[in-house]
Design a protein around this motif. Structure first.
Motif, PDB file in Angstrom:
ATOM      1  N   GLU A  20       0.853  -1.188   0.000  1.00  0.00           N
ATOM      2  CA  GLU A  20       0.000   0.000   0.000  1.00  0.00           C
ATOM      3  C   GLU A  20       0.890   1.240   0.000  1.00  0.00           C
ATOM      4  OE1 GLU A  20      -3.653   0.182   1.096  1.00  0.00           O
ATOM      5  OE2 GLU A  20      -3.996  -1.954   1.309  1.00  0.00           O
ATOM      6  N   GLY A  21       0.584   2.188  -0.890  1.00  0.00           N
ATOM      7  CA  GLY A  21       1.387   3.392  -1.014  1.00  0.00           C
ATOM      8  C   GLY A  21       2.461   3.298  -2.078  1.00  0.00           C
ATOM      9  N   ALA A  22       2.614   2.125  -2.691  1.00  0.00           N
ATOM     10  CA  ALA A  22       3.597   1.976  -3.774  1.00  0.00           C
ATOM     11  C   ALA A  22       3.118   2.742  -5.008  1.00  0.00           C
ATOM     12  CB  ALA A  22       3.764   0.496  -4.127  1.00  0.00           C
ATOM     13  N   PRO A  23       4.035   3.122  -5.890  1.00  0.00           N
ATOM     14  CA  PRO A  23       3.617   3.798  -7.125  1.00  0.00           C
ATOM     15  C   PRO A  23       2.708   2.892  -7.951  1.00  0.00           C
ATOM     16  CG  PRO A  23       5.945   3.228  -7.215  1.00  0.00           C
ATOM     17  CD  PRO A  23       5.484   2.924  -5.836  1.00  0.00           C
ATOM     18  N   GLN A  24       1.776   3.474  -8.679  1.00  0.00           N
ATOM     19  CA  GLN A  24       0.828   2.691  -9.463  1.00  0.00           C
ATOM     20  C   GLN A  24       1.270   2.488 -10.904  1.00  0.00           C
ATOM     21  OE1 GLN A  24      -1.987   0.955  -8.090  1.00  0.00           O
ATOM     22  NE2 GLN A  24      -0.425   1.397  -6.570  1.00  0.00           N
ATOM     23  N   LYS A  25       2.228   3.281 -11.345  1.00  0.00           N
ATOM     24  CA  LYS A  25       2.776   3.110 -12.699  1.00  0.00           C
ATOM     25  C   LYS A  25       4.293   3.240 -12.614  1.00  0.00           C
ATOM     26  CE  LYS A  25       2.373   4.658 -17.453  1.00  0.00           C
ATOM     27  NZ  LYS A  25       1.753   5.604 -18.386  1.00  0.00           N
ATOM     28  N   VAL A  26       4.999   2.179 -13.049  1.00  0.00           N
ATOM     29  CA  VAL A  26       6.457   2.144 -13.004  1.00  0.00           C
ATOM     30  C   VAL A  26       6.969   1.824 -14.407  1.00  0.00           C
ATOM     31  CG1 VAL A  26       8.452   0.983 -11.984  1.00  0.00           C
ATOM     32  CG2 VAL A  26       6.417   1.371 -10.589  1.00  0.00           C
ATOM     33  N   SER A  27       7.731   2.721 -14.998  1.00  0.00           N
ATOM     34  CA  SER A  27       8.218   2.513 -16.366  1.00  0.00           C
ATOM     35  C   SER A  27       9.246   1.398 -16.459  1.00  0.00           C
ATOM     36  CB  SER A  27       8.824   3.803 -16.918  1.00  0.00           C
ATOM     37  OG  SER A  27       7.837   4.792 -17.000  1.00  0.00           O
ATOM     38  N   GLY A  28      10.074   1.249 -15.450  1.00  0.00           N
ATOM     39  CA  GLY A  28      11.098   0.212 -15.430  1.00  0.00           C
ATOM     40  C   GLY A  28      10.596  -1.044 -14.739  1.00  0.00           C
ATOM     41  N   TYR A  29      11.463  -1.672 -13.943  1.00  0.00           N
ATOM     42  CA  TYR A  29      11.064  -2.886 -13.224  1.00  0.00           C
ATOM     43  C   TYR A  29      10.518  -2.546 -11.840  1.00  0.00           C
ATOM     44  CZ  TYR A  29      15.507  -2.586 -10.651  1.00  0.00           C
ATOM     45  OH  TYR A  29      16.546  -2.172  -9.857  1.00  0.00           O
ATOM     46  N   PHE A  30       9.807  -3.516 -11.246  1.00  0.00           N
ATOM     47  CA  PHE A  30       9.305  -3.392  -9.875  1.00  0.00           C
ATOM     48  C   PHE A  30       9.759  -4.624  -9.116  1.00  0.00           C
ATOM     49  CE2 PHE A  30       6.279  -3.825  -6.398  1.00  0.00           C
ATOM     50  CZ  PHE A  30       6.195  -2.521  -5.914  1.00  0.00           C
ATOM     51  N   ASP A  31      10.589  -4.412  -8.101  1.00  0.00           N
ATOM     52  CA  ASP A  31      11.151  -5.528  -7.335  1.00  0.00           C
ATOM     53  C   ASP A  31      10.739  -5.402  -5.871  1.00  0.00           C
ATOM     54  OD1 ASP A  31      12.672  -7.499  -6.111  1.00  0.00           O
ATOM     55  OD2 ASP A  31      14.453  -7.089  -7.320  1.00  0.00           O
ATOM     56  N   CYS A  32       9.887  -6.323  -5.436  1.00  0.00           N
ATOM     57  CA  CYS A  32       9.439  -6.344  -4.038  1.00  0.00           C
ATOM     58  C   CYS A  32       9.832  -7.671  -3.391  1.00  0.00           C
ATOM     59  CB  CYS A  32       7.935  -6.101  -3.942  1.00  0.00           C
ATOM     60  SG  CYS A  32       6.912  -7.288  -4.837  1.00  0.00           S
ATOM     61  N   SER A  33      10.930  -8.259  -3.867  1.00  0.00           N
ATOM     62  CA  SER A  33      11.390  -9.540  -3.340  1.00  0.00           C
ATOM     63  C   SER A  33      11.943  -9.388  -1.918  1.00  0.00           C
ATOM     64  CB  SER A  33      12.466 -10.136  -4.254  1.00  0.00           C
ATOM     65  OG  SER A  33      13.578  -9.271  -4.346  1.00  0.00           O
ATOM     66  N   ARG A  34      12.091 -10.545  -1.234  1.00  0.00           N
ATOM     67  CA  ARG A  34      12.674 -10.625   0.104  1.00  0.00           C
ATOM     68  C   ARG A  34      11.975  -9.716   1.116  1.00  0.00           C
ATOM     69  NH1 ARG A  34      18.197  -9.499  -1.917  1.00  0.00           N
ATOM     70  NH2 ARG A  34      18.345  -8.272  -0.030  1.00  0.00           N
ATOM     71  N   ASN A  35      10.645  -9.831   1.165  1.00  0.00           N
ATOM     72  CA  ASN A  35       9.852  -9.126   2.155  1.00  0.00           C
ATOM     73  C   ASN A  35       8.970 -10.139   2.879  1.00  0.00           C
ATOM     74  OD1 ASN A  35      10.322  -6.128   2.097  1.00  0.00           O
ATOM     75  ND2 ASN A  35       9.993  -6.474  -0.084  1.00  0.00           N
ATOM     76  N   ASN A  36       7.958  -9.670   3.572  1.00  0.00           N
ATOM     77  CA  ASN A  36       6.998 -10.537   4.264  1.00  0.00           C
ATOM     78  C   ASN A  36       5.583 -10.301   3.752  1.00  0.00           C
ATOM     79  OD1 ASN A  36       8.823 -11.859   6.103  1.00  0.00           O
ATOM     80  ND2 ASN A  36       9.020  -9.885   7.133  1.00  0.00           N
ATOM     81  N   LEU A  37       5.459 -10.134   2.442  1.00  0.00           N
ATOM     82  CA  LEU A  37       4.159  -9.832   1.848  1.00  0.00           C
ATOM     83  C   LEU A  37       3.203 -11.025   1.955  1.00  0.00           C
ATOM     84  CD1 LEU A  37       5.404  -8.051  -1.387  1.00  0.00           C
ATOM     85  CD2 LEU A  37       4.513  -6.971   0.689  1.00  0.00           C
ATOM     86  N   THR A  38       1.949 -10.717   2.232  1.00  0.00           N
ATOM     87  CA  THR A  38       0.901 -11.737   2.224  1.00  0.00           C
ATOM     88  C   THR A  38      -0.112 -11.423   1.129  1.00  0.00           C
ATOM     89  OG1 THR A  38      -0.363 -10.504   3.870  1.00  0.00           O
ATOM     90  CG2 THR A  38       1.116 -12.224   4.686  1.00  0.00           C
ATOM     91  N   THR A  39       0.007 -10.241   0.542  1.00  0.00           N
ATOM     92  CA  THR A  39      -0.883  -9.790  -0.516  1.00  0.00           C
ATOM     93  C   THR A  39      -0.110  -8.868  -1.456  1.00  0.00           C
ATOM     94  OG1 THR A  39      -2.937  -8.564  -0.985  1.00  0.00           O
ATOM     95  CG2 THR A  39      -1.673  -7.863   0.933  1.00  0.00           C
ATOM     96  N   LEU A  40      -0.631  -8.697  -2.666  1.00  0.00           N
ATOM     97  CA  LEU A  40      -0.037  -7.742  -3.606  1.00  0.00           C
ATOM     98  C   LEU A  40      -0.935  -6.510  -3.766  1.00  0.00           C
ATOM     99  CD1 LEU A  40       1.422 -10.200  -6.253  1.00  0.00           C
ATOM    100  CD2 LEU A  40       2.661  -8.863  -4.534  1.00  0.00           C
ATOM    101  N   LYS A  41      -1.882  -6.370  -2.856  1.00  0.00           N
ATOM    102  CA  LYS A  41      -2.744  -5.182  -2.859  1.00  0.00           C
ATOM    103  C   LYS A  41      -1.864  -3.942  -2.719  1.00  0.00           C
ATOM    104  CE  LYS A  41      -6.737  -3.193  -0.603  1.00  0.00           C
ATOM    105  NZ  LYS A  41      -7.598  -3.191   0.566  1.00  0.00           N
ATOM    106  N   GLY A  42      -2.084  -2.962  -3.583  1.00  0.00           N
ATOM    107  CA  GLY A  42      -1.284  -1.753  -3.574  1.00  0.00           C
ATOM    108  C   GLY A  42      -0.127  -1.772  -4.553  1.00  0.00           C
TER     109      GLY A  42
END
Length: 102
Positions: A20-42
């Protein structure tokens, strides 16, 4: 974070539980690896290059499928359930009950 980024966005290894709060449009890559995410909401609705959500042990395959159905990713997709060339391949293989990536 701004709503739109003309480059890549990397939030790897921050013990995030949400995007939540992440940018909604990213021209390059989006890397959210090595976290404790339970959802991709946001997570972004549009990514120009690759999307990486590997090493989020609590992120269920169903959440990834749900996200891929409503977003646009321009390149490869990396998940704990497999690495895919594109969104179409990822959705097809992730939805297959007999697909074992490793």
């Amino acid at each position: 974070a701004p709503q739109e980024i003309g480059d890549s966005f990397n939030c790897t290894g921050n013990n995030l539980t949400t995007l939540e709060g992440a940018p909604q449009k990213v021209s390059g890559y989006f890397d959210c690896s090595r976290n404790n995410l339970t959802t991709l909401k946001g997570a972004p609705q549009e990514i120009g290059e690759f999307f990486n959500c590997m090493m989020n042990k609590k992120l269920p395959k169903e959440e990834i499928i749900k996200y891929l159905k409503v977003t646009k990713i321009g390149d490869k997709i990396y998940t704990d359930f497999g690495r895919f060339e594109n969104q179409e391949e990822a959705l097809k293989k992730l939805a297959a009950t007999n697909y074992f990536p490793y």
